[in-house]
Write an enzyme that holds these catalytic residues in place. Sequence first.
Site, PDB file in Angstrom:
ATOM      1  N   GLU A  27      18.507  45.085  43.121  1.00  0.00           N
ATOM      2  CA  GLU A  27      19.419  44.235  42.505  1.00  0.00           C
ATOM      3  C   GLU A  27      19.014  43.787  41.069  1.00  0.00           C
ATOM      4  O   GLU A  27      17.977  44.457  40.635  1.00  0.00           O
ATOM      5  CB  GLU A  27      19.560  42.775  43.455  1.00  0.00           C
ATOM      6  CG  GLU A  27      18.167  42.158  43.689  1.00  0.00           C
ATOM      7  CD  GLU A  27      17.940  41.033  44.564  1.00  0.00           C
ATOM      8  OE1 GLU A  27      18.982  40.552  45.075  1.00  0.00           O
ATOM      9  OE2 GLU A  27      17.022  40.419  44.651  1.00  0.00           O
ATOM     10  N   ASP A  30      16.357  33.393  37.858  1.00  0.00           N
ATOM     11  CA  ASP A  30      17.093  34.650  37.280  1.00  0.00           C
ATOM     12  C   ASP A  30      17.542  34.283  35.689  1.00  0.00           C
ATOM     13  O   ASP A  30      18.715  34.378  35.799  1.00  0.00           O
ATOM     14  CB  ASP A  30      18.594  34.536  38.375  1.00  0.00           C
ATOM     15  CG  ASP A  30      18.308  34.513  39.734  1.00  0.00           C
ATOM     16  OD1 ASP A  30      17.487  35.265  40.078  1.00  0.00           O
ATOM     17  OD2 ASP A  30      19.056  33.835  40.557  1.00  0.00           O
TER      18      ASP A  30
END
Length: 321
Positions: free
Chosen positions: A223, A16
């Site tokens: 997401e 991420d």
Amino acid sequence: MATKNEPLVTHIYTADPSAHVFEGKLYIYPSHDIDHDGPTNDNGDQYAMEDYHVFSMDDPESPCVDHGEVLHVRDVAWASEQMWAPDAAYRQGTYYLFFPARDKEGIFRIGVATSALPAGPFKAEENYIKDSFSIDPAVFVDEDERAYMYFGGLWGGQLEKWQDGVFQQEAVEKSPEEPAYGPWVGELNEDMLSFKSAPQEIFITDKEGNPLLAGDEDRRYFEGPWMHKYQGKYYLSYSTGTTHKIVYAVSDKPCGPFVYQGTILNPVLGWTTHHSIVEFNEKWYLFYHDASLSGGVDHKRSMKFTELQYEEDGRIRTVVL
Ligand code: FUB
């Protein structure tokens, strides 16, 4: 030296990656993936991260330096576990680390921690950001200095449980023919510690103005939102989750509505895909992760980066790795 499309670091697992240029260098704020003893499921229990490290590179050709642990869940009074995808921002002498974690009731909230330095260490606020929920904060500071937080994630990220403004554990997912869930956006106050007004859901449509539907899994939001501005337009990019792509939509305004455009990154090894986009010395870069270093173990990912190219009309060229 960092090699493009190879793990930026191999001594720990990182995922991420949120990349920014601070003080003339590339700073990267990823999740820190670790082993876990619990179950692996659609709730994401396998992503049991406990802390954050900050990384920097003098430029894209330089080594990626680990500045060490900058915040641990034990030092966050309101949080219990699962320090998921973070982001960072700068305003008026202070660096802000935004991060999701489960609170003591197991509900994902978004917190903020501050530092005088981009490499931390960061000190967390006593409580999570009021009115925050779900996961994957991405904070964008516009040219007029207004700051916006984009956030939200389905399934383990609990976004579908917040549709009536309160957390509903038993909420059922939308049916495929309903308009898809959007990411949410809230403008931040100048202190960067609170929302100016209640966050709102973002709408993403196709080029004919029809909302993307929940069953349109190749294009709908799942997401990992990211916002960047290119030639005066706002580019909202995100993961499609179940179809494992990074795609994007464009608007004239930071809060949309956005019009779907196309794919930035096709599926990589591993279930999750998550990215950020940053400009450094007039070139654009895509930071992303995959699970190649761990041999495909979904919760042990590695951050990577590659150059991003635009067509003359502003479309992003699909990345070929
Ligand atoms: O790293 C944990 C979660 O996996 C992130 O919050 C999601 O975006 C996905 O990458």
